[in-house]
Design a protein around this motif. Structure first.
Motif, PDB file in Angstrom:
ATOM      1  N   ASN A  53       0.785  -1.239   0.000  1.00 20.12           N
ATOM      2  CA  ASN A  53       0.000   0.000   0.000  1.00 20.12           C
ATOM      3  C   ASN A  53       0.820   1.294   0.000  1.00 20.12           C
ATOM      4  N   SER A  54       2.156   1.180   0.043  1.00 20.67           N
ATOM      5  CA  SER A  54       3.003   2.364  -0.173  1.00 20.67           C
ATOM      6  C   SER A  54       4.433   1.906  -0.431  1.00 20.67           C
ATOM      7  N   GLY A  55       5.241   2.825  -0.927  1.00 18.47           N
ATOM      8  CA  GLY A  55       6.653   2.507  -1.096  1.00 18.47           C
ATOM      9  C   GLY A  55       7.315   2.258   0.250  1.00 18.47           C
ATOM     10  N   THR A  56       6.938   3.057   1.220  1.00 16.63           N
ATOM     11  CA  THR A  56       7.519   2.920   2.557  1.00 16.63           C
ATOM     12  C   THR A  56       7.235   1.536   3.143  1.00 16.63           C
ATOM     13  N   SER A  57       5.993   1.060   3.013  1.00 20.11           N
ATOM     14  CA  SER A  57       5.688  -0.259   3.576  1.00 20.11           C
ATOM     15  C   SER A  57       6.436  -1.353   2.821  1.00 20.11           C
ATOM     16  N   PHE A  79      20.832  12.002   0.933  1.00 21.68           N
ATOM     17  CA  PHE A  79      20.132  12.822  -0.069  1.00 21.68           C
ATOM     18  C   PHE A  79      18.999  11.996  -0.654  1.00 21.68           C
ATOM     19  N   SER A  80      17.873  11.983   0.060  1.00 19.79           N
ATOM     20  CA  SER A  80      16.752  11.145  -0.341  1.00 19.79           C
ATOM     21  C   SER A  80      15.501  11.607   0.397  1.00 19.79           C
ATOM     22  N   PHE A  81      14.410  10.953   0.072  1.00 20.14           N
ATOM     23  CA  PHE A  81      13.169  11.106   0.823  1.00 20.14           C
ATOM     24  C   PHE A  81      13.301  10.271   2.104  1.00 20.14           C
ATOM     25  N   VAL A  82      12.770  10.781   3.217  1.00 17.50           N
ATOM     26  CA  VAL A  82      12.994  10.155   4.528  1.00 17.50           C
ATOM     27  C   VAL A  82      12.687   8.653   4.612  1.00 17.50           C
ATOM     28  N   ALA A  83      11.791   8.166   3.767  1.00 11.24           N
ATOM     29  CA  ALA A  83      11.384   6.756   3.864  1.00 11.24           C
ATOM     30  C   ALA A  83      12.556   5.791   3.701  1.00 11.24           C
ATOM     31  N   SER A  84      13.573   6.176   2.907  1.00 11.90           N
ATOM     32  CA  SER A  84      14.680   5.247   2.657  1.00 11.90           C
ATOM     33  C   SER A  84      15.533   5.038   3.912  1.00 11.90           C
ATOM     34  N   PRO A 125      21.075   1.829  -1.525  1.00  8.10           N
ATOM     35  CA  PRO A 125      21.194   2.974  -2.434  1.00  8.10           C
ATOM     36  C   PRO A 125      19.821   3.431  -2.935  1.00  8.10           C
ATOM     37  N   VAL A 126      19.729   4.679  -3.311  1.00 13.19           N
ATOM     38  CA  VAL A 126      18.474   5.260  -3.825  1.00 13.19           C
ATOM     39  C   VAL A 126      18.744   5.775  -5.240  1.00 13.19           C
ATOM     40  N   ASP A 127      17.880   5.446  -6.175  1.00 15.33           N
ATOM     41  CA  ASP A 127      18.022   5.957  -7.552  1.00 15.33           C
ATOM     42  C   ASP A 127      17.386   7.348  -7.596  1.00 15.33           C
ATOM     43  N   GLU A 151      17.519  -1.906  -2.995  1.00 13.21           N
ATOM     44  CA  GLU A 151      17.557  -0.748  -3.899  1.00 13.21           C
ATOM     45  C   GLU A 151      16.244   0.015  -3.773  1.00 13.21           C
ATOM     46  N   ASP A 152      16.344   1.275  -3.360  1.00 15.44           N
ATOM     47  CA  ASP A 152      15.162   2.125  -3.329  1.00 15.44           C
ATOM     48  C   ASP A 152      14.999   2.719  -4.721  1.00 15.44           C
ATOM     49  N   SER A 153      14.181   2.040  -5.519  1.00 20.97           N
ATOM     50  CA  SER A 153      13.927   2.477  -6.899  1.00 20.97           C
ATOM     51  C   SER A 153      12.589   3.191  -7.012  1.00 20.97           C
ATOM     52  N   CYS A 154      12.119   3.709  -5.894  1.00 21.33           N
ATOM     53  CA  CYS A 154      10.795   4.348  -5.868  1.00 21.33           C
ATOM     54  C   CYS A 154      10.660   5.477  -6.886  1.00 21.33           C
ATOM     55  N   GLU A 155      11.804   6.066  -7.276  1.00 18.14           N
ATOM     56  CA  GLU A 155      11.743   7.186  -8.214  1.00 18.14           C
ATOM     57  C   GLU A 155      12.201   6.787  -9.616  1.00 18.14           C
ATOM     58  N   ALA A 156      12.419   5.486  -9.855  1.00 17.85           N
ATOM     59  CA  ALA A 156      13.151   5.125 -11.080  1.00 17.85           C
ATOM     60  C   ALA A 156      12.543   3.993 -11.894  1.00 17.85           C
ATOM     61  N   PHE A 175       9.352  -0.023  -5.785  1.00 22.76           N
ATOM     62  CA  PHE A 175       8.849   1.090  -6.610  1.00 22.76           C
ATOM     63  C   PHE A 175       7.636   1.678  -5.900  1.00 22.76           C
ATOM     64  N   ALA A 176       7.344   2.951  -6.182  1.00 22.78           N
ATOM     65  CA  ALA A 176       6.246   3.600  -5.450  1.00 22.78           C
ATOM     66  C   ALA A 176       5.335   4.367  -6.400  1.00 22.78           C
ATOM     67  N   PHE A 177       4.090   4.523  -5.966  1.00 22.32           N
ATOM     68  CA  PHE A 177       3.052   5.064  -6.855  1.00 22.32           C
ATOM     69  C   PHE A 177       2.233   6.197  -6.265  1.00 22.32           C
ATOM     70  N   ASN A 180       2.755  11.809  -7.558  1.00 21.98           N
ATOM     71  CA  ASN A 180       3.787  12.533  -8.320  1.00 21.98           C
ATOM     72  C   ASN A 180       4.791  11.600  -9.005  1.00 21.98           C
ATOM     73  N   LYS A 181       4.653  10.301  -8.824  1.00 21.73           N
ATOM     74  CA  LYS A 181       5.596   9.360  -9.444  1.00 21.73           C
ATOM     75  C   LYS A 181       5.243   9.152 -10.917  1.00 21.73           C
ATOM     76  N   GLN A 182       6.126   8.432 -11.615  1.00 18.32           N
ATOM     77  CA  GLN A 182       5.919   8.224 -13.058  1.00 18.32           C
ATOM     78  C   GLN A 182       4.577   7.560 -13.341  1.00 18.32           C
TER      79      GLN A 182
HETATM   80  C1  LIG Z   1       8.296   8.093  -3.071  1.00 11.91           C
HETATM   81  C2  LIG Z   1       9.459   7.530  -2.392  1.00 11.91           C
HETATM   82  C3  LIG Z   1       9.347   6.502  -1.452  1.00 11.91           C
HETATM   83  C4  LIG Z   1       8.020   5.903  -1.049  1.00 11.91           C
HETATM   84  O1  LIG Z   1       7.096   6.814  -0.656  1.00 11.91           O
HETATM   85  P1  LIG Z   1       5.590   6.429  -0.289  1.00 11.91           P
HETATM   86  O2  LIG Z   1       4.955   7.750  -0.103  1.00 11.91           O
HETATM   87  O3  LIG Z   1       5.639   5.623   0.959  1.00 11.91           O
HETATM   88  O4  LIG Z   1       5.024   5.632  -1.416  1.00 11.91           O
HETATM   89  C5  LIG Z   1      10.503   5.973  -0.921  1.00 11.91           C
HETATM   90  N1  LIG Z   1      11.721   6.448  -1.241  1.00 11.91           N
HETATM   91  C6  LIG Z   1      11.877   7.457  -2.124  1.00 11.91           C
HETATM   92  C7  LIG Z   1      13.245   7.914  -2.459  1.00 11.91           C
HETATM   93  C8  LIG Z   1      10.757   8.033  -2.712  1.00 11.91           C
HETATM   94  O5  LIG Z   1      10.902   9.054  -3.572  1.00 11.91           O
END
Ligand SMILES: *Cc1c(COP(=O)(O)O)cnc(C)c1O
Length: 371
Positions: A53-57, A79-84, A125-127, A151-156, A175-177, A180-182
Motif C-alpha cells: 500500500n506504499s513505497g515505505t511499507s 540525499f533522499s526522501f525520509v522513507a529510505s 542505495p536510492v536511484d 535498492e530504493d527504486s521508488c523514483e526510477a 517502486f512507489a506510486f 507525483n511518481k511516473q
Molecule cells: C516516493 C518515495 C518513497 C516511497 O514513498 P511512499 O509515499 O511511501 O510511497 C521511498 N523512497 C523514495 C526515495 C521516494 O521518492
C-alpha cells in the motif's frame, strides 16, 4: 498562469477500471493485484513482484524479511526522501551515511567500503530523481562482505544503467506510486525480488504475518496490514500498460527544459551519467549557482504562479534526525550544498511548451532581480 508541481496522468481507462472493480464487489485480494504484479514481473523480468500500500511499507517489508534489526548498521544516502532511512530505523537499525556524487546525486560508490563495520547488515542505495546507478558494482562490494542490498527504486521505474533495469540487481527493490511518481495508484508500492524466500516473507509481512498457504486466522509471525487494495491495483495495472508512452512524454518535457534553460547561465540543468541507457524522469531539479538566494528565487516563482520545492531537504538535517543523532549539515558537505541549491520545477507528462516557456521566463526574472 498557475502551474502545479506535479499532476497525475489519469485517463478514462483508469476510471473505467476502478468502476469495474467496484461493480465486481471484489475489493481486496482479488484478480487485479495479481494482474498488476504479473505486469511488473514481465516488465522487469524478475521472479517475484509483491504489491503493497506504499513505497515505505514495501521497504519496511524488505527490511523485516532480511532480519535487519536493532543495533545493525545500514549504509545509505542522506540525499533522499525520509522513507529510505525510516524503513530500517523502524526496527532500531542505525543509518551510516555516505555522501553523494556531486553530479548524479546518487551515493558515492567509491566511499562505501570505508564505512563497512562488523555491524553493517545492508547497503541501501536510492536511484535519485529517476537516475539509475552501477548496481553491479554495489552488489559486488556487498557480496565481498556478505551484506544485503535493498535498492530504493521508488523514483526510477523503467530506468536502465548499462542496459540493466533499476531494481533488478539487488536482493530486493521497491517502486512507489504516490501521485507525483511516473505511474500512480493514488498510494501504493511494489516490492520486486528474485529471491523466493524474501518474497514469501514479504507476502507474509504485508498480510498480518499469515503463512502463504495457511488459514486466514493462522499467523506465523507478527505482520502488518500493508495490502494494496483492488481499486488501487486496477489503476496501476492500466498505468503499467501506458508506462512506455508516459516515460517518452516525460523525456520530451525534460529535454525541452534542458534546452530552454541552457540560456540561463546561473542555472545548472540535471546531469545524466553517460552509462545511463534510459532515464526515467521523476522530477526536474535544477541547481542554482552558488551565492544566489534560493529562498528569494522560490518566493518569486511562487508569487508568479509557478509551484516549486527544495528537492531534497537532506535527511540528516531533518529535525528528528538532528535531535536523535546530532548531525550537522556539513557532516555530509556535498549533500548539504546540493540540498541548499536545488529547486524542483513543475514537471509532469502533459506540461506544454507554453507552460515551460512561462516557467523559464519567470525563473529568468527571479534570478536577474537577485543580482
Ligand atoms: C516516493 C518515495 C518513497 C516511497 O514513498 P511512499 O509515499 O511511501 O510511497 C521511498 N523512497 C523514495 C526515495 C521516494 O521518492
Amino acid at each position: 498562469m498557475k502551474i502545479e508541481l506535479a499532476n497525475p496522468d489519469i485517463t478514462n481507462k483508469e476510471i473505467q477500471a476502478v468502476v469495474d472493480v467496484m461493480k465486481s464487489g471484489w475489493l481486496s485480494i482479488g484478480p487485479k493485484i495479481e494482474e498488476f504484479e504479473q505486469k511488473f514481473k514481465d516488465y522487469l523480468g524478475v521472479r517475484n513482484a509483491i504489491g503493497v500500500n506504499s513505497g515505505t511499507s514495501g521497504l519496511h517489508c524488505l527490511v523485516k524479511s532480511m532480519d535487519i534489526k536493532s543495533g545493525d548498521e545500514v549504509i545509505t544516502t542522506p540525499f533522499s526522501f525520509v522513507a529510505s532511512t525510516n524503513c530500517f530505523m523502524f526496527e532500531g537499525a542505525v543509518p551510516v551515511y555516505v555522501d553523494i556524487d556531486p553530479k548524479t546525486f546518487n551515493i558515492n560508490i567509491d566511499a562505501i567500503e570505508d564505512k563497512i563495520t562488523e555491524k553493517t547488515k545492508a547497503i541501501l542505495p536510492v536511484d535519485v530523481f529517476g537516475q539509475p546507478q552501477d548496481m553491479k558494482r554495489i552488489k559486488k562490494i556487498a557480496d565481498k562482505y556478505n551484506l544485503k542490498v535493498i535498492e530504493d527504486s521508488c523514483e526510477a521505474l523503467g530506468a536502465e544503467y548499462d542496459g540493466i533495469k533499476a531494481g533488478t540487481v539487488c536482493d530486493g527493490a521497491v517502486f512507489a506510486f504516490y501521485p507525483n511518481k511516473q505511474i500512480t495508484t493514488g498510494e501504493g508500492g511494489m516490492i520486486v525480488t528474485d529471491n523466493d524466500e524474501i518474497a514469501d516473507l514479504c507476502r507474509s509481512y504485508r498480510s498480518q504475518g499469515r503463512a502463504i498457504t495457511g488459514f486466514w486466522l493462522h499467523h506465523e509471525r507478527m505482520g502488518y496490514n500493508y495490502r494494496l487494495n483492488e481499486l488501487n491495483a486496477a489503476i496501476g495495472s492500466v498505468q503499467m500498460d501506458r508506462l512506455d508512452s508516459i516515460l517518452i512524454q516525460r523525456d520530451k518535457v525534460a529535454k525541452m527544459y534542458n534546452e530552454k534553460l541552457s540560456e540561463i547561465e546561473e542555472v545548472i540543468t540535471p546531469y545524466i551519467d553517460p552509462n545511463v541507457t534510459k532515464m526515467s524522469w521523476f522530477v526536474y531539479v535544477i541547481q542554482i549557482e552558488k551565492g544566489l538566494n534560493r529562498n528569494d528565487i522560490m518566493k518569486y516563482l511562487k508569487e508568479n504562479g509557478v509551484a516549486c520545492r527544495p528537492y531534497f531537504t537532506p535527511i540528516h538535517i531533518q529535525p528528528y534526525m538532528k535531535e536523535k543523532f546530532g548531525f550537522e549539515g556539513e557532516d555530509f558537505p556535498v549533500t548539504f550544498d546540493i540540498g541548499n541549491r536545488s529547486i524542483a520545477l513543475p514537471f509532469y507528462n502533459k506540461l506544454t511548451e507554453e507552460e515551460i516557456d512561462y516557467v523559464v521566463g519567470i525563473l529568468k526574472k527571479a534570478i536577474s532581480s537577485e543580482k
